[in-house]
Motif scaffolding. Structure first.
Motif, short mmCIF file in Angstrom:
data_model
loop_
_atom_site.label_atom_id
_atom_site.label_comp_id
_atom_site.label_asym_id
_atom_site.label_seq_id
_atom_site.Cartn_x
_atom_site.Cartn_y
_atom_site.Cartn_z
N GLU A 1 -0.15 18.31 50.56
CA GLU A 1 0.66 19.22 49.74
C GLU A 1 0.46 18.99 48.24
O GLU A 1 0.85 19.84 47.44
N ARG B 1 2.48 12.91 51.67
CA ARG B 1 2.44 14.35 51.39
C ARG B 1 1.09 14.77 50.85
O ARG B 1 0.97 15.81 50.20
N ALA C 1 12.92 14.34 50.64
CA ALA C 1 11.86 15.30 50.94
C ALA C 1 10.95 14.77 52.04
O ALA C 1 10.53 15.52 52.93
N PRO D 1 15.67 12.01 45.85
CA PRO D 1 15.08 13.28 46.26
C PRO D 1 13.68 13.13 46.86
O PRO D 1 13.32 13.86 47.79
N VAL D 2 12.90 12.19 46.36
CA VAL D 2 11.56 11.95 46.91
C VAL D 2 11.68 11.50 48.36
O VAL D 2 10.99 12.01 49.25
N ARG E 1 12.89 15.16 55.30
CA ARG E 1 12.91 16.57 55.73
C ARG E 1 11.55 16.98 56.30
O ARG E 1 11.48 17.67 57.31
N GLY E 2 10.49 16.54 55.66
CA GLY E 2 9.16 16.86 56.14
C GLY E 2 8.89 16.25 57.50
O GLY E 2 8.31 16.88 58.38
#
Length: 82
Positions: A37, A34, A65, A61-62, A68-69
């Motif tokens: 970002e 990421r 994410a 959650p990491v 999802r990305g």
């Protein structure tokens, strides 16, 4: 990779102490993925380390994410090719 991202030895050492080698490496990999970002990889690692120290951090959650990305990028690529 840590040094290429600009993560200080101190931030990495604290992450290792709190997260452990395995989880700290996963967080670094996530930061690398990421990179565009995240403005400060070291600052982000410190924030996650402090959350982990307070019992408020989970890798789930990491990782979600990242997934999802990746899915969003694949959808954009399909749309462009379509």
């Amino acid at each position: 990779v840590r040094s290429a991202l600009g993560v200080s030895p101190d931030a990495w050492s604290q992450a290792l102490d709190v997260l452990g080698e395995h989880d700290a490496a996963i967080v670094i990999a996530a930061i690398l993925q990421r990179g565009d970002e995240i403005k400060s990889a070291g600052g982000y690692l410190r924030v996650l380390t402090e959350k982990a120290r307070a019992g408020e951090f989970s890798l789930g959650p990491v990782l979600m994410a990242l997934l999802r990305g990746k899915a969003a990028k694949a959808a954009r690529d399909r749309k462009r090719a379509g």
